[in-house]
Design a protein around this motif. Sequence first.
Motif, short mmCIF file in Angstrom:
data_model
loop_
_atom_site.label_atom_id
_atom_site.label_comp_id
_atom_site.label_asym_id
_atom_site.label_seq_id
_atom_site.Cartn_x
_atom_site.Cartn_y
_atom_site.Cartn_z
N UNK B 170 -2.52 17.47 -6.74
CA UNK B 170 -4.08 19.11 -7.39
C UNK B 170 -5.27 17.47 -7.63
N UNK B 171 -5.81 18.00 -7.59
CA UNK B 171 -7.26 17.00 -7.93
C UNK B 171 -7.61 15.93 -7.73
N UNK B 172 -7.47 14.60 -9.23
CA UNK B 172 -7.91 13.72 -8.45
C UNK B 172 -7.13 12.69 -9.67
N UNK B 173 -7.07 11.55 -9.57
CA UNK B 173 -6.48 11.17 -10.34
C UNK B 173 -6.95 10.15 -10.93
N UNK B 174 -6.56 9.08 -11.72
CA UNK B 174 -7.35 7.95 -12.93
C UNK B 174 -7.83 8.15 -13.72
N UNK B 175 -8.71 9.17 -13.72
CA UNK B 175 -9.67 9.72 -14.33
C UNK B 175 -9.79 9.54 -16.08
N UNK B 265 -11.54 9.87 -8.11
CA UNK B 265 -13.38 11.03 -8.07
C UNK B 265 -13.90 9.18 -8.43
N UNK B 266 -15.37 9.56 -7.19
CA UNK B 266 -16.45 8.21 -7.19
C UNK B 266 -16.42 7.82 -8.58
N UNK B 267 -16.20 8.53 -9.77
CA UNK B 267 -17.39 8.28 -10.92
C UNK B 267 -15.70 7.15 -11.72
N UNK B 268 -14.52 7.57 -11.37
CA UNK B 268 -13.41 7.08 -11.44
C UNK B 268 -13.56 5.74 -11.27
N UNK B 269 -13.81 5.73 -9.44
CA UNK B 269 -13.71 4.20 -8.67
C UNK B 269 -14.64 3.72 -9.28
N UNK B 270 -15.85 4.07 -9.88
CA UNK B 270 -17.06 2.93 -10.12
C UNK B 270 -16.26 2.33 -11.38
N UNK B 271 -16.27 3.07 -12.49
CA UNK B 271 -15.95 2.71 -14.02
C UNK B 271 -14.70 2.27 -14.22
N UNK B 272 -13.43 2.07 -12.95
CA UNK B 272 -12.03 1.66 -13.28
C UNK B 272 -13.25 -0.24 -12.61
N UNK B 273 -13.93 -0.05 -11.49
CA UNK B 273 -14.99 -1.77 -11.60
C UNK B 273 -15.43 -2.11 -12.47
N UNK B 274 -15.94 -1.43 -13.17
CA UNK B 274 -17.12 -1.90 -14.19
C UNK B 274 -16.04 -2.62 -15.48
N UNK B 275 -14.59 -2.08 -15.37
CA UNK B 275 -14.01 -2.84 -16.25
C UNK B 275 -13.16 -4.24 -15.85
N UNK B 276 -13.47 -4.10 -14.05
CA UNK B 276 -12.27 -4.72 -13.55
C UNK B 276 -10.91 -4.93 -13.03
N UNK B 277 -10.79 -3.12 -13.09
CA UNK B 277 -9.35 -2.44 -12.87
C UNK B 277 -8.89 -2.12 -11.98
N UNK B 278 -7.76 -2.40 -10.76
CA UNK B 278 -8.09 -1.51 -10.27
C UNK B 278 -8.39 0.22 -9.65
N UNK B 279 -8.17 0.52 -9.24
CA UNK B 279 -8.49 1.99 -9.36
C UNK B 279 -6.89 2.85 -9.17
N UNK B 280 -6.45 2.66 -7.93
CA UNK B 280 -5.32 2.16 -7.36
C UNK B 280 -4.45 2.39 -9.02
#
Lengths: 343, 343
Positions: B170-175, B265-280
């Motif tokens: 359900x929902x989204x993950x990693x956030x 989520x887009x924000x999770x994805x972008x924030x992960x990128x900011x920290x140079x970590x893989x969103x997956x």
Amino acid sequence: MSEEKRTEIGEIGEFGLIDRIAEKFEPKNEKTVKGIGDDTAVYDLGDKYLLTTSDMLLEGVHFDLSYMPLPHLGYKAVAVNVSDIAAMNGIPKQITVNLGLSNRFSVEAVEALYEGIKAACDEYNVDLVGGDTTSSSAGLVISVTAIGEVDRDKVVYRNGAMENDILCVTGDLGGAFVGLQILEREKAEYLANPDMQPKLDKYDYVVGRQLKPKARMDIIHEFKDLGIQPTSMIDVSDGLASEAFHLCKQSGLGVAIYEDKIPIEKQSFETAAEFSIDPNSCALNGGEDYELLFTIGQDDFEKIKNHADIHTIGYMQAQKKGRTFVTRNQNVVELQAQGWKHF
Amino acid sequence: MSEEKRTEIGEIGEFGLIDRIAEKFEPKNEKTVKGIGDDTAVYDLGDKYLLTTSDMLLEGVHFDLSYMPLPHLGYKAVAVNVSDIAAMNGIPKQITVNLGLSNRFSVEAVEALYEGIKAACDEYNVDLVGGDTTSSSAGLVISVTAIGEVDRDKVVYRNGAMENDILCVTGDLGGAFVGLQILEREKAEYLANPDMQPKLDKYDYVVGRQLKPKARMDIIHEFKDLGIQPTSMIDVSDGLASEAFHLCKQSGLGVAIYEDKIPIEKQSFETAAEFSIDPNSCALNGGEDYELLFTIGQDDFEKIKNHADIHTIGYMQAQKKGRTFVTRNQNVVELQAQGWKHF
């Protein structure tokens, strides 16, 4: 929060805090029979009631690992919850255990703790069914929840006492408190002289009362066998006076307790004398005895009068007559609940 | 204990420790349907099953009060337990809360904590029915137990998945994980420069995922409305990979998960990128998303295929085919469960 109002918890006390919280949490679920305010919560299962209780023990507050062996701690953490189920006239069924462990605990230490939990599960016939284990940055934390059952028509609350009901207590009181004094004294002596061997033999009974209290499930089973239905009940965790006050408050009554009826073991008595503390104060205000304090109707007196381990110590009276303590020389004074306080 | 064997808990891990303890605690009560090893314990009430779960949160380990507001903490402590009831396809009914408080907490602070507990009780329709409040010599400790119910024929375990069942989340993950990184970064900046104002607006979604996770009771009610009976289920507290492993292990199966199907989520994805970590990796190993991971038979696919908040991310396969992760460019690699680890 520097500009906001700050009230210290000590100003209103633990019970004051609970009252303040409880008023905001009126149960909404129609199957919640009892929420906050008794030994356990009660949930309606139809012919049976489900009982739920939870207690947490924190290192440095509730126990000291320098004299509390881990198996005893595990046993006690279960027993105090089973005691709450007993105080509702219930039978415990399952427990969960949450543990917070700092890295000074090894796997072997955790297993020693669970050895005691297992001993309690076996003794009280309950299953350990879950919980979590996490790291703790501070000391050891152990939080146990017990669930149990009671027949709907057999449940006993704190609020059912009637005027002239007889007040009874099981076992003996004050031992756990004087046992704690012994353990604290031995610890201080050990810290002053680490080569010293502790001399605990003489104090085996009171030390055992502190380290390995039993939940009085035996009494609950006897109630059934003897056909006794207490009118109110509570377990003695904070001292006789405090528990009697709970029965009074919730039943809207006063009480009279007779000093010469309070059961105190010889070793508790002698050890209290060693510390120049009043043995009755240990019973009234010491706590952690985990005996059952309950009331019965006068009609049930015949059923318990010859019971070796049930003692009649007073009776419930009208609220306007107050909470009175009748001393050995027949002085009638007001009963005080001081909690854990040295005298 | 210096001469005895000492095994560090880290050597066998939390799950290793639980396994070692669980084997000594085989349930004896015939009404204990499930003991240790699922999201909740299960007790037989006849037509219904009683569900019990308990989780403890410790300051400095599970939360940091420098960025966790007390009402959010209270809410979260309840929600994570409700989430476990949801993972059994159950409905929560009652909770108990044990609190350990140091004297830096005022009555007002405790009330702020209970404000969040109340919000969660109202949202999930559960009654707060007990628990204890004690002093703590270390930080804040909060241990919550939830009990709930499920119809006997509707309970969902971790062990019911079948080969070819569809794996859904359900929902989204990693956030929640990237939200925690933001909070830690802001804290570090604040400590370096206390006049700084936190800039969290841009990260509202991921910070909210960390501070105020919701239990997906909405999905449980929808399962009923849509006539869906998951074959296995677990909530995502430790990360998708770890939870998928639990379903595999208990169902005796392997799994295939598709990278391009994992909802992020887009924000999770972008924030992960900011920290140079893989969103997956945040989704697979981050944890604390409290979404539901479950399997359904292929026949139920029609019922969920257009659901906006349920995502099919893979399928269960024979154990011998292993636990595989199919990357965006169709490479098939072994799925790893790393838990809370930075990359």
